[in-house]
Design an enzyme around this catalytic site. Structure first.
Site, PDB file in Angstrom:
ATOM      1  N   ASP A   8       0.860  -1.183   0.000  1.00  0.00           N
ATOM      2  CA  ASP A   8       0.000   0.000   0.000  1.00  0.00           C
ATOM      3  C   ASP A   8       0.892   1.228   0.000  1.00  0.00           C
ATOM      4  OD1 ASP A   8      -2.008  -1.827   0.242  1.00  0.00           O
ATOM      5  OD2 ASP A   8      -2.640  -1.249   2.253  1.00  0.00           O
ATOM      6  N   ASP A 130     -15.261  -3.739   0.228  1.00  0.00           N
ATOM      7  CA  ASP A 130     -14.762  -3.504   1.579  1.00  0.00           C
ATOM      8  C   ASP A 130     -15.970  -3.332   2.488  1.00  0.00           C
ATOM      9  OD1 ASP A 130     -12.187  -3.341   0.382  1.00  0.00           O
ATOM     10  OD2 ASP A 130     -12.584  -1.251  -0.108  1.00  0.00           O
TER      11      ASP A 130
END
Length: 242
Positions: A8, A130
């Site tokens: 990330d 998500d």
């Protein structure tokens, strides 16, 4: 099963978050390319990369980094974060990205998902779902919705989507184990019509075993690799066994 080590990116750095909270960003590696090459050396064939700045800004911010990894390693790169239009999808694919992840668009602009699958094919597009307490979230997990994650997946399947990355936000970055219950419900609730990639909570080989036994397509491993609680090479070897 495919193991996808994760990088990330926030402010140009390799970081991990705790439960999606940007304020908890912790630098976990010095150099993204060296890290990606180490994943390749361990036997990984794919890498999962997220533009955290892009997710917040609603547009790509760190695209050069992902292009770099695609060009300078043999890894297949999947990228998500801040992808809000068809031009961005095209640009990523043209720069050598293997699979583009549409997250917030699944909730806010389903037409983009449909158009992307139609133009580029189902192998090139994944939808990131998500969820917090079973409800889908958007905009870098900053916005909740009242849409059930399984209902959203089935809607996306109707557009031709095959690949889904499911993240239980409450598990992400916690090293507390995958949410096998929700992953199993997603598998069963979509009648086996999708390839599910588990994300969030992976800690040890036990999580890899659980995901493989569930028949999932893939598992994303981030903090577990950086913390040393999971050996990537061992995970890849196990996942590749018949």
């Amino acid at each position: 099963m495919v193991i996808l080590p994760a990088i990330d990116i926030k402010d140009g750095n390799c970081v991990r978050l705790f439960r999606g909270d940007y304020a908890t960003a912790e630098k976990v590696a010095d150099n993204y390319l060296d890290t990606a090459l180490s994943f390749e050396k361990a036997g990984a064939e794919w890498i999962h990369m997220v533009d955290l700045d892009g997710a917040k800004a609603g547009r790509p911010v760190n695209a050069k980094i992902y292009a770099d990894v695609a060009e300078k390693t043999n890894l297949k790169v999947e990228v998500g974060g801040g992808i809000r239009n068809i031009e961005t999808v095209r640009e990523y694919l043209e720069m050598g990205i293997s699979r583009v992840i549409l997250g917030s668009a699944a909730l806010k602009d389903p037409r983009l998902v449909s158009e992307s699958v139609e133009k580029f094919g189902s192998e090139k597009i994944a939808v990131g779902i998500d969820a917090l307490n079973g409800m889908a979230a958007a905009e870098g997990w900053l916005e909740a919705s009242d849409v059930n994650y399984i209902d959203l997946a089935n809607k996306m399947i109707s557009f031709g989507v095959k690949y889904f990355i499911f993240t239980d936000i409450s598990k992400d970055g916690t090293l507390s184990g995958v949410n096998a219950e929700q992953l199993g419900a997603l598998r069963d609730g979509t009648d086996g019509k999708c390839r599910i990639i588990a994300s969030g909570g992976v800690r040890t080989m036990e999580d890899i075993i659980v995901c493989k036994e569930m028949g999932l397509y893939g598992t994303i491993c981030g903090k577990s690799i950086y913390s040393g609680s999971l050996d990537l090479a061992e995970a890849v070897r196990f996942a590749n066994r018949d």
